[in-house]
Design a protein around this motif. Sequence first.
Motif, mmCIF file in Angstrom:
data_model
loop_
_atom_site.group_PDB
_atom_site.id
_atom_site.type_symbol
_atom_site.label_atom_id
_atom_site.label_comp_id
_atom_site.label_asym_id
_atom_site.label_seq_id
_atom_site.Cartn_x
_atom_site.Cartn_y
_atom_site.Cartn_z
ATOM 1 N N LYS A 108 5.558 50.351 1.305
ATOM 2 C CA LYS A 108 5.480 49.106 2.169
ATOM 3 C C LYS A 108 6.567 48.821 3.320
ATOM 4 O O LYS A 108 6.127 48.221 4.298
ATOM 5 C CB LYS A 108 5.775 47.882 1.180
ATOM 6 N N GLN A 109 7.684 49.415 2.814
ATOM 7 C CA GLN A 109 8.737 49.111 4.199
ATOM 8 C C GLN A 109 8.609 49.918 5.493
ATOM 9 O O GLN A 109 8.754 49.489 6.493
ATOM 10 C CB GLN A 109 9.871 49.409 3.512
ATOM 11 N N PHE A 110 8.151 51.193 4.980
ATOM 12 C CA PHE A 110 8.111 52.111 6.413
ATOM 13 C C PHE A 110 7.139 51.642 7.596
ATOM 14 O O PHE A 110 7.293 51.458 8.666
ATOM 15 C CB PHE A 110 7.695 53.457 6.058
ATOM 16 N N PRO A 111 5.912 51.134 7.211
ATOM 17 C CA PRO A 111 4.900 50.322 8.016
ATOM 18 C C PRO A 111 5.502 49.226 8.995
ATOM 19 O O PRO A 111 5.353 49.050 10.150
ATOM 20 C CB PRO A 111 3.694 50.239 7.338
ATOM 21 N N CYS A 112 6.305 48.604 8.082
ATOM 22 C CA CYS A 112 6.987 47.259 8.679
ATOM 23 C C CYS A 112 8.044 47.887 9.741
ATOM 24 O O CYS A 112 8.170 47.453 10.888
ATOM 25 C CB CYS A 112 7.811 46.517 7.898
ATOM 26 N N LEU A 113 8.848 49.078 9.392
ATOM 27 C CA LEU A 113 9.815 49.537 10.333
ATOM 28 C C LEU A 113 9.048 50.057 11.833
ATOM 29 O O LEU A 113 9.627 49.884 12.817
ATOM 30 C CB LEU A 113 10.712 50.580 9.746
ATOM 31 N N VAL A 114 8.174 50.847 11.428
ATOM 32 C CA VAL A 114 7.175 51.237 12.285
ATOM 33 C C VAL A 114 6.756 50.293 13.635
ATOM 34 O O VAL A 114 6.954 50.171 14.772
ATOM 35 C CB VAL A 114 6.067 52.096 12.079
ATOM 36 N N LYS A 115 6.251 49.102 12.853
ATOM 37 C CA LYS A 115 5.979 48.125 13.700
ATOM 38 C C LYS A 115 6.977 47.440 14.609
ATOM 39 O O LYS A 115 6.860 47.165 15.660
ATOM 40 C CB LYS A 115 5.269 46.922 13.122
ATOM 41 N N LEU A 116 8.023 47.243 13.861
ATOM 42 C CA LEU A 116 9.531 46.797 14.335
ATOM 43 C C LEU A 116 9.966 47.467 15.569
ATOM 44 O O LEU A 116 10.339 47.051 16.736
ATOM 45 C CB LEU A 116 10.491 46.506 13.391
ATOM 46 N N GLY B 159 21.765 45.089 5.889
ATOM 47 C CA GLY B 159 22.731 44.217 5.753
ATOM 48 C C GLY B 159 22.219 42.561 6.154
ATOM 49 O O GLY B 159 22.567 41.830 5.494
ATOM 50 N N ARG B 160 21.435 42.588 7.123
ATOM 51 C CA ARG B 160 20.926 41.376 7.742
ATOM 52 C C ARG B 160 19.631 40.678 7.240
ATOM 53 O O ARG B 160 19.661 39.751 6.817
ATOM 54 C CB ARG B 160 20.773 41.463 9.143
ATOM 55 N N TYR B 161 18.660 41.817 6.995
ATOM 56 C CA TYR B 161 17.396 41.132 6.514
ATOM 57 C C TYR B 161 16.941 41.853 5.144
ATOM 58 O O TYR B 161 15.853 41.557 4.662
ATOM 59 C CB TYR B 161 16.461 41.695 7.610
ATOM 60 N N LYS B 162 17.828 42.689 4.314
ATOM 61 C CA LYS B 162 17.546 43.394 3.152
ATOM 62 C C LYS B 162 16.486 44.456 3.453
ATOM 63 O O LYS B 162 16.706 45.240 2.706
ATOM 64 C CB LYS B 162 16.965 42.148 2.264
ATOM 65 N N THR B 163 15.370 44.110 4.158
ATOM 66 C CA THR B 163 14.114 45.224 4.178
ATOM 67 C C THR B 163 13.818 45.264 5.528
ATOM 68 O O THR B 163 13.778 44.238 6.433
ATOM 69 C CB THR B 163 13.193 44.945 3.260
ATOM 70 N N PRO B 164 13.018 46.472 6.130
ATOM 71 C CA PRO B 164 12.193 46.403 7.150
ATOM 72 C C PRO B 164 11.173 45.260 7.096
ATOM 73 O O PRO B 164 10.990 44.509 8.449
ATOM 74 C CB PRO B 164 11.708 47.615 7.399
ATOM 75 N N CYS B 165 10.578 44.817 6.095
ATOM 76 C CA CYS B 165 9.439 43.978 6.221
ATOM 77 C C CYS B 165 10.238 42.660 6.487
ATOM 78 O O CYS B 165 9.753 41.704 7.209
ATOM 79 C CB CYS B 165 8.821 44.064 4.934
ATOM 80 N N GLY B 166 11.445 42.364 5.988
ATOM 81 C CA GLY B 166 12.287 41.090 6.197
ATOM 82 C C GLY B 166 12.627 41.115 7.647
ATOM 83 O O GLY B 166 12.368 40.113 8.350
ATOM 84 N N ALA B 167 12.908 42.197 8.351
ATOM 85 C CA ALA B 167 13.198 41.913 9.840
ATOM 86 C C ALA B 167 11.995 41.843 10.564
ATOM 87 O O ALA B 167 12.181 41.171 11.594
ATOM 88 C CB ALA B 167 14.032 43.377 10.148
ATOM 89 N N TRP B 168 10.772 42.624 10.043
ATOM 90 C CA TRP B 168 9.774 42.575 11.114
ATOM 91 C C TRP B 168 9.211 41.020 10.792
ATOM 92 O O TRP B 168 8.644 40.338 11.777
ATOM 93 C CB TRP B 168 8.297 43.263 10.436
ATOM 94 N N SER B 169 9.340 40.359 9.625
ATOM 95 C CA SER B 169 8.913 39.190 9.520
ATOM 96 C C SER B 169 9.677 38.215 10.450
ATOM 97 O O SER B 169 9.104 37.102 11.150
ATOM 98 C CB SER B 169 9.111 38.488 7.999
#
Length: 158
Positions: A78-86, A140-150
């Motif tokens: 789940k997390q890697f696709p969010c990182l890719v988009k970000l 540290g800031r968003y917990k996960t790449p999906c949190g950062a992408w959101s």
Amino acid sequence: MSSNRPNGFSAAKAVVLSLGVCLSVGLTAEAPAQAASPTTAVARVTTVAAQHKLTRKQRNEHIAKPLVKKRWAHGYKKQFPCLVKLWNRESSWNHKAHNPWSGAYGIPQALPGKKMRSAGKDWKTNPATQIKWGLKYIKGRYKTPCGAWSHMRRTGWY
């Protein structure tokens, strides 16, 4: 055309299984001490990328995969696709990306770029160093790449 890769592996997917361990004709697994060196891993991935005509973006994504798997082992798929988009949106995975207006730099668009020194002296030129710093920042800031992408989708920045 015959292939020496395992069934189901494209050239791009077969390049890097983890930092320092490559799957390709003529490459062998490195000792664990050598696998820890991001500079060595990037040089090896760059060589393999040239052989398989991978783009810079593909090469840098392959550097990130094992680091994301290590940090978010249970949620990797789940997390890697969010990182890719970000990071597609931030820098297109270009480790030399520079925003002339803000001064943000690198794959994660660190502001200021010199923040990435904490991950290594080679922060300006080494995508692995930038990726490691960016993943630590996200954790540290968003917990996960999906949190950062959101957050990026809501605000336009992360």
